[in-house]
Design a protein around this motif. Sequence first.
Motif, PDB file in Angstrom:
ATOM      1  N   ASP A 282      -6.316  -0.319   2.325  1.00 17.50           N
ATOM      2  CA  ASP A 282      -6.491   0.234   0.991  1.00 17.50           C
ATOM      3  C   ASP A 282      -7.542  -0.551   0.207  1.00 17.50           C
ATOM      4  OD1 ASP A 282      -5.715   2.059  -1.033  1.00 17.50           O
ATOM      5  OD2 ASP A 282      -4.518   0.493  -2.000  1.00 17.50           O
ATOM      6  N   SER A 283      -7.496  -1.884   0.323  1.00 17.56           N
ATOM      7  CA  SER A 283      -8.405  -2.682  -0.501  1.00 17.56           C
ATOM      8  C   SER A 283      -9.820  -2.658   0.075  1.00 17.56           C
ATOM      9  CB  SER A 283      -7.870  -4.107  -0.635  1.00 17.56           C
ATOM     10  OG  SER A 283      -7.661  -4.654   0.631  1.00 17.56           O
TER      11      SER A 283
ATOM     12  N   GLU B  69      -2.307   0.884   4.744  1.00 12.07           N
ATOM     13  CA  GLU B  69      -1.567  -0.258   4.220  1.00 12.07           C
ATOM     14  C   GLU B  69      -2.526  -1.101   3.366  1.00 12.07           C
ATOM     15  OE1 GLU B  69      -0.915  -3.163   7.894  1.00 12.07           O
ATOM     16  OE2 GLU B  69      -0.610  -1.036   8.363  1.00 12.07           O
ATOM     17  N   TYR B  70      -1.990  -2.170   2.773  1.00 11.16           N
ATOM     18  CA  TYR B  70      -2.763  -2.862   1.743  1.00 11.16           C
ATOM     19  C   TYR B  70      -4.148  -3.317   2.200  1.00 11.16           C
ATOM     20  CZ  TYR B  70      -4.224  -6.227  -1.720  1.00 11.16           C
ATOM     21  OH  TYR B  70      -4.955  -6.913  -2.645  1.00 11.16           O
TER      22      TYR B  70
ATOM     23  N   GLY C 145       0.820  -1.214   0.000  1.00  7.83           N
ATOM     24  CA  GLY C 145       0.000   0.000   0.000  1.00  7.83           C
ATOM     25  C   GLY C 145       0.846   1.253   0.000  1.00  7.83           C
TER      26      GLY C 145
ATOM     27  N   ASP D 249     -10.127   6.758  -1.504  1.00  7.09           N
ATOM     28  CA  ASP D 249      -8.669   6.663  -1.478  1.00  7.09           C
ATOM     29  C   ASP D 249      -8.154   7.998  -2.013  1.00  7.09           C
ATOM     30  OD1 ASP D 249      -6.109   5.580  -1.492  1.00  7.09           O
ATOM     31  OD2 ASP D 249      -6.335   4.763  -3.516  1.00  7.09           O
TER      32      ASP D 249
END
Lengths: 239, 239, 239, 239, 239, 239
Positions: free
Chosen positions: D180-181, D176-177, D123, D186
């Motif tokens: 983010d997902s 972080e990932y 991320g 965003d």
Amino acid sequence: MRPDNRAVDQTRDITITRNYTRYAEGSVLVEFGHTKVLCNATVEEGVPRFLKGKGQGWVTAEYSMLPRATHSRSGREAARGKQGGRTLEIQRLIARSLRAAVDLEKLGEYTITIDCDVIQADGGTRTASITGACVALVDALNGLQRDKKLKQDPLKFMIAAVSVGVVDGQAVCDLEYVEDSAAETDMNVVMAEDGRMIEVQGTAEGEPFSHEELLEMLALAKTGIGNIIEAQKAALAAG
Amino acid sequence: MRPDNRAVDQTRDITITRNYTRYAEGSVLVEFGHTKVLCNATVEEGVPRFLKGKGQGWVTAEYSMLPRATHSRSGREAARGKQGGRTLEIQRLIARSLRAAVDLEKLGEYTITIDCDVIQADGGTRTASITGACVALVDALNGLQRDKKLKQDPLKFMIAAVSVGVVDGQAVCDLEYVEDSAAETDMNVVMAEDGRMIEVQGTAEGEPFSHEELLEMLALAKTGIGNIIEAQKAALAAG
Amino acid sequence: MRPDNRAVDQTRDITITRNYTRYAEGSVLVEFGHTKVLCNATVEEGVPRFLKGKGQGWVTAEYSMLPRATHSRSGREAARGKQGGRTLEIQRLIARSLRAAVDLEKLGEYTITIDCDVIQADGGTRTASITGACVALVDALNGLQRDKKLKQDPLKFMIAAVSVGVVDGQAVCDLEYVEDSAAETDMNVVMAEDGRMIEVQGTAEGEPFSHEELLEMLALAKTGIGNIIEAQKAALAAG
Amino acid sequence: MRPDNRAVDQTRDITITRNYTRYAEGSVLVEFGHTKVLCNATVEEGVPRFLKGKGQGWVTAEYSMLPRATHSRSGREAARGKQGGRTLEIQRLIARSLRAAVDLEKLGEYTITIDCDVIQADGGTRTASITGACVALVDALNGLQRDKKLKQDPLKFMIAAVSVGVVDGQAVCDLEYVEDSAAETDMNVVMAEDGRMIEVQGTAEGEPFSHEELLEMLALAKTGIGNIIEAQKAALAAG
Amino acid sequence: MRPDNRAVDQTRDITITRNYTRYAEGSVLVEFGHTKVLCNATVEEGVPRFLKGKGQGWVTAEYSMLPRATHSRSGREAARGKQGGRTLEIQRLIARSLRAAVDLEKLGEYTITIDCDVIQADGGTRTASITGACVALVDALNGLQRDKKLKQDPLKFMIAAVSVGVVDGQAVCDLEYVEDSAAETDMNVVMAEDGRMIEVQGTAEGEPFSHEELLEMLALAKTGIGNIIEAQKAALAAG
Amino acid sequence: MRPDNRAVDQTRDITITRNYTRYAEGSVLVEFGHTKVLCNATVEEGVPRFLKGKGQGWVTAEYSMLPRATHSRSGREAARGKQGGRTLEIQRLIARSLRAAVDLEKLGEYTITIDCDVIQADGGTRTASITGACVALVDALNGLQRDKKLKQDPLKFMIAAVSVGVVDGQAVCDLEYVEDSAAETDMNVVMAEDGRMIEVQGTAEGEPFSHEELLEMLALAKTGIGNIIEAQKAALAAG
């Protein structure tokens, strides 16, 4: 019986709109029935490398169909990463035909690029492109003379083009898509305004065609192109 | 003083012409002043591989400028063999924005591709593209419902976009090319019809911009997009 | 006076060598004077995707010039990363011409690819390619029948091709390079063995050409192709 | 509750290692938690063609992810033969941001290229890249001054970047990932050290976002970037 | 027992035909049994950019297989849009080997390109290419001297190449395809006429090979290459 | 005298760091002095199309240098749109070497891809890549066994590689860049742990090399690789 009851030697309604966009040195929307092509002429100083220092100009062309110019969408060539063979073949034909109409030495070291972008395709896009491109080219050449960049007119003669073909055993002029896809023979003819030929490209789609059929198609092309050149001249006179 | 004496919050004249071409499931010519973009929506059965079997549809977009849409000719991407970074960035933005407006599960296993081809560019081509593409998308979705291929309307809300910026220290809405090229800050805003934001992309072209300038630009964007959505709705109602 | 004192309707010496390489299902070296083209036919099971399940076969062709087939070296297309427009145009012409000679339904679900690689070029490489490719194709079709993979002969008729042109005001047949580069008009003609036409592609290199010149060129093509088809048949009978 | 119990305005541990490789004029490994990007600055004499003779320099950037920087392997762009849209978009953003920090006239006719290669991605790779690239750029500019190639410091101000977003209705900083997902919105923000904005790119991943959410995200970005710029300065001071 | 009862150290029949095509400055058809490669040398004035002004010449090579040189057709690299890894590896080997045989300073500012096009492949195409290319290179260098463009002979020594390998535990020289595809080890050796080595490339196709096997293969290569260099010299003397 | 006073048979300091990144199934940073290569192994279910249904697995590799791994920046291959010949040659060598070490039938239908990305290059990047890739491969294979996806260990033996060469008439082992660029002969050797050879690639950079020099280089390679395999085993034991 043809679509819209056209006579065998009758072209579709042809509309030629000059100054269609604002920035190009020549900008023509040409319509053959539902086929619509935007032909923009760009004048740039200088010539390609292979002509450097030869004291002559260059005329070239590019051709493209918008992805949804046709009944179903075809992939965008820029996204696929290359121009297809049909595209390259057509733009080579357009450029060659236009160069036949221009005295490149009188043009001097200018390059004229004609972009032919098909907005809507209903058969005959390459011949419509040549027809519209010639008008855009004339506008560009006239502009160069008006701006005193050229002393002489490089135009040797007007050119125009039409597709002819044999459908159900009958030679016809200016095929639209439904005729084109059923044609046994398909021929594109580019002529100068005096009736002499610049390009003749005939293809047997089904059975081979005979000498007589060839002659019939050429006669129709001559009549059709005569009318188209009148339309070009009327558009140029109107401006 | 802006070109044409526009007020700072005033958009250019906006024209939205539906059914501009014959074959696409949605075909819209959108004009923001001299900026003209043809937005064609294509509906195809099936979805890209990464969505196979998930019971949902897909909406995507492609963007291109005709070589002579601009003051000087830019090389054709298909001839260069690849789409440039600017093109890819813009078409990703258009596609992402449109997907925000659609319930992909209600769309079912259809793919809708919106081709945005810029006929003439005078600033704001990406925001004009989004604005026109939304109308073309609505026409395509309505067609699917009319043909009984969809039972529910997948449209969540209309979207539209506008560019805002700071020129000579003054925040303005819907920049045309001469303003755009002089702007200190350039921002593209995509909003839903209720005023919430879908994309905000602001870039300092010269000096960094302040929080206050950001707020001013957002306020102008909100006003402008409100008017643009009215124009979209009027066009859809007219049909 | 032509090079080598040829008569205006006289072709160069034509040599057709079958089984030139070991592995291809048809392998023909065709020579028109110094022009030498290797035509290899490959038979593969299956058809391209767009023909799947239609119960018919496909015939296609590829064309290339070895980099030093010509007086000066031209860059290798594989190294440049794409086939040029001339190459694509020629291989489309070869493939289209060959398909006119084959009943694709009788061929069944086989694909025949004819690779035409020019070893040495002295004018007329595309017409030599078509001429040699037809013989390689016949060998491949005969092989399929000998192996009982086909019950009927898909060949409808032999085809051959020749270039004709106008040089110094005189129509001539089978131009070699020095004639070709001086020609006012250049025309490639593909005919079936009964004299009917499959492709006619005439181009004004300098001034436009007249109807009479077209007729003269066609007459020369007919005579020339008649002789070429005899040479093809003699080669096939020899084997 | 965020992963590792971070507060909503808390960035991950940030490590900036200078002189990470031997040859580059600036070489920085930047780590935001598990995200690791190697930023190498290269100084070359001369400028791209479009800047020749204008007496100014150029700053550009390239971005790439190692194929296995991520949980599953993604194909290598060099093997696929082109850089993807995401890559081009990110490297355009990095380059634009860095140019905002440099007085290109003071740089003179040098080109600085910053290569941002993602070793590991969790991320925020584009914002980490900008952050590390700025430090590598400063090292390269200092080297030019130390070598007496530049008389004045072209650096206008430090820049840094962070991603912010809305996750489960809560605005958070430095996603972080896994965050983010799952984010509804965003946003990537690039700021100068005085808190003014250079780039703001916000995207609604799910529902559109409100004006209030935008303001919350911007506030978090300002705090986060303040801390990141301290880390940059500490690294540069360390020697 | 080898195919055709060849002894383990026996090469296939080697035929070297000079002046195979008309236009190249050196044109050699080399045959190792059924393997046939056309090697055309082109001399051009000037050198690649990285050698400009260094007062030396350059020797390079390109390699390609005709699509149907092999038992089954392989796709044309020009159509796929790139040269494969095997092709690039081979042409780098050919070029490097040829440059070892030439004093580039004595060559002066000329570039010699050797095109190696495989007409038929039955194993050992890269070593046959090097062998034929050396003869074509000598013809080209002799031509430059005959034309008084060079005062000294840039050739340092003849080179030739052969493949050796281990098949069924037995080291053999000059493998044809059926041996090559069954070999446990495959090695290509390029030598100067005095027996010293220019390239040694050995690959374990199955199990690793031992030091003793390596020595056996090298001994066979030395014998084989000695015979091949005699064949080269005989061909050059014949002319 | 070698740089750092190394003995002729002495390798540089070799460091092998496992688990260098978090996500790959095997992740090794290998350092030979200043040469640093990150070798990431990815395990994926399935095999390439040409192996479908054969009940065996596949091992492949990709190689790349970061643009600024070297003294001066080299263009990014992804930006140029293709991998260069050197890159393809090296990744083919790495993959072939690794496959020699694996029983592909025991691997079952898995594909293992080893990405070798050069962080810093000081000579010997291809041999360092093979050395590190073997360790990453072992970690990936062990993982498959630990996860009960494989019942047997597909590893046949460890492999490692080193470069040897002749510099100033002296054979030396593990050349760094300054030696490599001055070497008369350069040879890369890949060996199995029992000392048998998998690849031998020797190239005369200047004069051809003698049989004796070849033997000296091979002896140095054997010693060097013995030490390198010890380092690999120590790293694997440490974990």
